[in-house]
Design an enzyme around this catalytic site. Structure first.
Site, PDB file in Angstrom:
ATOM      1  N   GLU A  36       0.882  -1.167   0.000  1.00  8.92           N
ATOM      2  CA  GLU A  36       0.000   0.000   0.000  1.00  8.92           C
ATOM      3  C   GLU A  36       0.914   1.208   0.000  1.00  8.92           C
ATOM      4  O   GLU A  36       1.628   1.464   0.968  1.00  8.92           O
ATOM      5  CB  GLU A  36      -0.918  -0.014   1.232  1.00  8.92           C
ATOM      6  CG  GLU A  36      -2.092   0.957   1.120  1.00  8.92           C
ATOM      7  CD  GLU A  36      -1.728   2.393   1.404  1.00  8.92           C
ATOM      8  OE1 GLU A  36      -1.731   3.210   0.448  1.00  8.92           O
ATOM      9  OE2 GLU A  36      -1.440   2.720   2.554  1.00  8.92           O
ATOM     10  N   CYS A  75      -1.223   9.391   2.648  1.00  7.36           N
ATOM     11  CA  CYS A  75      -1.091   8.895   1.282  1.00  7.36           C
ATOM     12  C   CYS A  75      -2.299   9.259   0.430  1.00  7.36           C
ATOM     13  O   CYS A  75      -2.199   9.307  -0.801  1.00  7.36           O
ATOM     14  CB  CYS A  75      -0.863   7.386   1.274  1.00  7.36           C
ATOM     15  SG  CYS A  75      -2.142   6.434   2.117  1.00  7.36           S
TER      16      CYS A  75
END
Length: 498
Positions: A247, A281
């Site tokens: 991720e 993110c």
């Protein structure tokens, strides 16, 4: 400060034998933790402890493993003030935000159990004398690499699904947030997790390389930068027997158009771009607005609100919206990136600057980048938002897709048709409408495409990479068919008379 026994291996706290390092409060530069990294031999020991603990842990029922989660949650609730303060000190994020991270951690146990039961439930079907079954098994020993921006919630989002599925874990947190990780593992120990089921190795790159390359791990779950994720992907090349879940970050677009609710659009844009000082993110990196008066009106209101964002230490009263970045190095890298954009044709509506001489604080930046011919496609992990103008909605979609990443994207608009078109044509794993890009449900998959991940989304979908399916056909007795296939002859009389 005396070095700490900061490694947890096979149920024992020990001192690292690798290089010494420390954790600094990014708000004032003070040392708040000091210890030694795990060397290669200690990584070996941690993997061996996990391997030894695996058979017994995997044999427990789902209910038995989940019982440890409830004990952990009880302890987390009791120590939530301490953990929030630790996260605030170590990351710089304001206490109000650190407390929301604890809330997310507390909700993870029930979400993890529910997701596993939904996605990995056993099945049995019978057809005459043949039974068809489906079950799920853990991989074995998995390494988990945690990031610094959510040092509690994001590692916990890998650890809980991995443990629930029956895996044992070697956890390497970010070298920038070792104290938070240490406190978390203390809580797991107090929850009486069996020795070796969860091991903690502290350290930087050398420790990470030793763990990621270890021949006796069965998988690795990573949250962090695309650069490190791509390195791990190369390292795992030629090892299809190991599961790798990545991720990573994003160069995320946010479209704002056709709305009369300018204050709400400004609020959602700030929440998308500047929360956690831009160190998420999912943060918006590129703001897409229409040419002409509608875009100008919105940008003017946004500029005024961004210039008034409160900045300060994690425990300051009244609480700030933004704290510092994680380090002085992060500050320097962002200022250099901003300078590159300015030299390439960007115009500073609000130039990102050092906020004080002490601490890793930056003011939020807002750059007009529409005149740049080829802006760099990179994740600038901090409080910097780039503006790009468009004429038609199709142009906005082209701008949104002009990236190697594909984590999050969003639309702020009163017109549902715009969102529907955007959602159909934009490549991203998370696409929101009239909500901040930084908002995501733990009860849904979390992940992206391109450089944002390797098609192993986390959150509710973590169960998919924590266990593998085993399909089976079963019958209580063997039988000869009434008719054999052509070219095959079996004389059962010979065997019966022998």
């Amino acid at each position: 400060m005396k070095p700490l026994t900061s490694l947890f291996i096979d149920g024992q706290w020990i001192q690292g034998e690798g290089e010494s390092f420390e954790s600094l409060n990014p708000g004032n530069g003070e040392s708040i933790w000091e210890g030694n990294a795990a060397n290669a031999d200690q990584v070996d020991d941690a993997v061996a402890a996990s391997r030894k603990a695996f058979p017994h842990w995997a044999e427990l029922t789902l209910k038995q493993r989940a019982a440890y989660f409830q004990r952990f949650n009880t302890l987390l609730e009791e120590h939530k003030t301490l953990l929030a303060d630790t996260i605030g000190q170590e990351t710089g994020k304001p206490l109000w935000e650190a407390q929301t991270e604890i809330t997310a951690m507390l909700g993870k146990a029930s979400i993890t159990v529910k997701a596993y039961q939904e996605r990995c439930s056993s099945e049995d079907n019978s057809n005459q004398n043949i039974r068809s079954s489906l079950s799920y098994r853990p991989h074995g020993v998995v390494a988990i690499f945690g990031p610094y921006n959510f040092p509690g919630h994001l590692p916990n989002g890998h650890i809980m699904p991995a443990l629930l599925a029956g895996n044992t874990v070697v956890f390497k947190p970010s070298e920038l947030t070792p104290r938070t990780a240490e406190l978390m593992v203390h809580l797991w120990q107090k929850a009486e997790l069996p020795d070796g089921v969860l091991n903690l190795v502290q350290g930087g790159k050398d420790t990470g390389v030793a763990l990621a390359s270890h021949q006796n791990i069965d998988g690795l779950f990573f949250t962090g930068s695309a650069e490190t994720g791509c390195y791990l992907h190369e390292q795992f090349g030629g090892h299809p027997e190991k599961i790798l879940a990545l991720e990573m970050g994003g160069n995320n677009p946010l479209l704002v158009t056709e709305t009369d609710n300018i204050p709400a659009a400004v609020y959602n844009t700030i929440q998308s771009a500047y929360i956690t000082s831009g160190q998420r993110c999912t943060c918006a990196r590129r703001l897409l607005v229409p040419e002409g008066y509608p875009g100008d009106r919105f940008i003017l209101a946004l500029k005024e609100a961004v210039s008034n964002i409160g900045i300060g230490a994690y425990n300051r009263e009244p609480q700030p919206f933004m704290g510092p970045l994680i380090s002085q190095n992060a500050v320097s890298n962002l200022l250099n990136a901003q300078q590159t954009l300015l030299e390439g044709g960007a115009e500073a509506l609000l130039e990102m600057q050092r906020f004080t001489d002490k601490g890793a604080f930056l003011t939020p930046g807002l750059l007009e980048c529409s005149n740049m011919e080829d802006p760099p496609d990179q994740e600038l992990f901090g409080p910097l938002l780039q503006i790009y103008r468009f004429k038609e909605l199709s142009d906005a979609v082209d701008l949104a897709n002009h990236t190697r990443y594909g984590l999050s994207a969003g639309v702020l608009s009163d017109n549902p048709a715009i969102f529907e078109y955007f959602q159909r044509h934009v490549r991203a794993g998370l696409i929101n409408w009239n909500r901040p890009l930084t908002g995501a449900s733990s009860a849904r998959p979390f992940g992206g495409t391109g450089l944002s991940g390797n098609h192993r989304p986390s959150a509710s979908a973590a169960a998919d990479y924590c266990a593998y399916p085993v399909a089976s056909l079963q019958s209580e007795a063997m039988e000869l068919p009434d008719s054999l296939p052509p070219g095959l002859h079996i004389d059962d009389h010979i065997w019966s008379n022998t």
